[in-house]
Design an enzyme around this catalytic site. Structure first.
Site, PDB file in Angstrom:
ATOM      1  N   ASP A 194       0.847  -1.187   0.000  1.00 23.95           N
ATOM      2  CA  ASP A 194       0.000   0.000   0.000  1.00 23.95           C
ATOM      3  C   ASP A 194       0.887   1.243   0.000  1.00 23.95           C
ATOM      4  O   ASP A 194       2.095   1.145   0.213  1.00 23.95           O
ATOM      5  CB  ASP A 194      -1.004   0.001   1.162  1.00 23.95           C
ATOM      6  CG  ASP A 194      -0.358   0.096   2.536  1.00 23.95           C
ATOM      7  OD1 ASP A 194       0.858  -0.139   2.647  1.00 23.95           O
ATOM      8  OD2 ASP A 194      -1.066   0.399   3.505  1.00 23.95           O
TER       9      ASP A 194
ATOM     10  N   TYR B 237       2.843   4.844   0.806  1.00 24.23           N
ATOM     11  CA  TYR B 237       3.443   5.438   2.002  1.00 24.23           C
ATOM     12  C   TYR B 237       2.397   6.291   2.712  1.00 24.23           C
ATOM     13  O   TYR B 237       1.545   6.918   2.073  1.00 24.23           O
ATOM     14  CB  TYR B 237       4.628   6.312   1.618  1.00 24.23           C
ATOM     15  CG  TYR B 237       5.792   5.565   1.004  1.00 24.23           C
ATOM     16  CD1 TYR B 237       6.495   4.614   1.720  1.00 24.23           C
ATOM     17  CD2 TYR B 237       6.199   5.830  -0.303  1.00 24.23           C
ATOM     18  CE1 TYR B 237       7.574   3.925   1.159  1.00 24.23           C
ATOM     19  CE2 TYR B 237       7.280   5.161  -0.876  1.00 24.23           C
ATOM     20  CZ  TYR B 237       7.952   4.212  -0.137  1.00 24.23           C
ATOM     21  OH  TYR B 237       9.022   3.540  -0.691  1.00 24.23           O
TER      22      TYR B 237
ATOM     23  N   PHE C  61       6.639   1.927  -4.116  1.00 25.26           N
ATOM     24  CA  PHE C  61       7.992   2.178  -3.626  1.00 25.26           C
ATOM     25  C   PHE C  61       8.518   3.574  -3.962  1.00 25.26           C
ATOM     26  O   PHE C  61       9.544   3.994  -3.440  1.00 25.26           O
ATOM     27  CB  PHE C  61       8.991   1.118  -4.125  1.00 25.26           C
ATOM     28  CG  PHE C  61       8.726  -0.252  -3.598  1.00 25.26           C
ATOM     29  CD1 PHE C  61       9.011  -0.579  -2.278  1.00 25.26           C
ATOM     30  CD2 PHE C  61       8.165  -1.225  -4.415  1.00 25.26           C
ATOM     31  CE1 PHE C  61       8.755  -1.845  -1.783  1.00 25.26           C
ATOM     32  CE2 PHE C  61       7.899  -2.501  -3.929  1.00 25.26           C
ATOM     33  CZ  PHE C  61       8.207  -2.804  -2.604  1.00 25.26           C
TER      34      PHE C  61
ATOM     35  N   HIS D 161      11.206  -9.170   1.035  1.00 21.71           N
ATOM     36  CA  HIS D 161      10.883  -7.762   0.823  1.00 21.71           C
ATOM     37  C   HIS D 161      12.130  -6.907   1.071  1.00 21.71           C
ATOM     38  O   HIS D 161      13.000  -7.277   1.868  1.00 21.71           O
ATOM     39  CB  HIS D 161       9.767  -7.369   1.803  1.00 21.71           C
ATOM     40  CG  HIS D 161       9.125  -6.072   1.512  1.00 21.71           C
ATOM     41  ND1 HIS D 161       9.628  -4.870   1.966  1.00 21.71           N
ATOM     42  CD2 HIS D 161       7.998  -5.761   0.806  1.00 21.71           C
ATOM     43  CE1 HIS D 161       8.845  -3.882   1.558  1.00 21.71           C
ATOM     44  NE2 HIS D 161       7.852  -4.391   0.859  1.00 21.71           N
TER      45      HIS D 161
END
Length: 238
Positions: A80, A82, A93, A207
């Site tokens: 999701d 920031y 990202f 991740h």
């Protein structure tokens, strides 16, 4: 009252007509918002905005605006947006120009540097905005496309997943081989949408978050995904 600069970084309307997308995505987006899940999501967003919630980003569908379906060569899947002021710009990202690099994005750039020998991006330019990637065939898709200030995953399960799953399926069932970078268990759960007989390259690892980037079973740092993706793209003449 928020300043104009602050207001420009947050969602202003729950009307999908205010969120431009590339023409190739429009039928899929229209079908979603015409259905029950899309209508429920729109109602939820309207209620949160009416309650004074600060919601990011200002353009939830920006990934679909900058990367048309026929241009997609690589898919990088996030979870999701920031949830801090001025960070989210509608691309997984990526952060808006001039925003300090979040730890996960810093690790992405570190792995690129290690794998490809590229220079670590200085601040403030080019910074952490990945708009150039999006315009060059990298679909930077989060599975949830809005979030409230300071509340990660606050809009998870509200309906966005039905749309973004449909986007993943659309790309995966398309006519050309694509690189899918699935980092972390959440992204890897979408692997079921990617047919094994279409020639796609599916790359998985932990991740890039500092909590998992160096851990077993497949550390993000050292995964070699960028070199593999570049070789795959060259192989297919992209």
């Amino acid at each position: 009252m928020n300043s104009p600069a602050q207001t420009a970084t947050q969602l202003q309307s729950a009307d999908p007509a205010a969120w431009p997308v590339a023409p190739g995505w429009q039928p899929l987006v229209d079908a979603f918002f015409a259905g029950a899940r899309g209508q429920a999501l729109q109602g939820f967003l309207q209620s949160r905005l009416a309650a004074g919630a600060v919601v990011f980003p200002p353009q939830p569908l920006r990934a679909l605006e900058l990367t048309p379906p026929d241009a997609v060569r690589v898919v990088i899947l996030g979870q999701d947006p920031y949830h801090g002021w001025g960070q989210a710009e509608g691309l997984a990202f990526s952060v808006a120009p001039g925003v300090p690099l979040p730890p996960s994005l810093r690790n992405i750039f570190k792995e690129m540097q290690r794998d490809l020998g590229t220079a670590f991006p200085p601040m403030p330019e080019p910074g952490g905005s990945l708009v150039k990637w999006a315009k060059n065939g990298v679909l930077l898709l989060n599975t949830g496309l809005t979030v409230e200030e300071g509340q990660p995953a606050s809009h998870a399960g509200k309906g966005w997943e039905a749309l973004t799953d449909a986007v993943i399926r659309h790309v995966a069932e398309g006519p050309r081989p694509v690189v899918f970078m699935l980092w972390g268990s959440h992204a890897q759960s979408k692997r079921a949408f990617i047919p094994q007989d279409r020639g796609h390259l599916v790359l998985t690892s932990n991740h890039p978050s500092p909590l998992s980037a160096l851990r077993a079973p497949v550390p993000f740092i050292g995964n070699g995904h960028f070199g593999k993706a570049r070789a795959f793209r060259e192989q297919h003449g992209y």
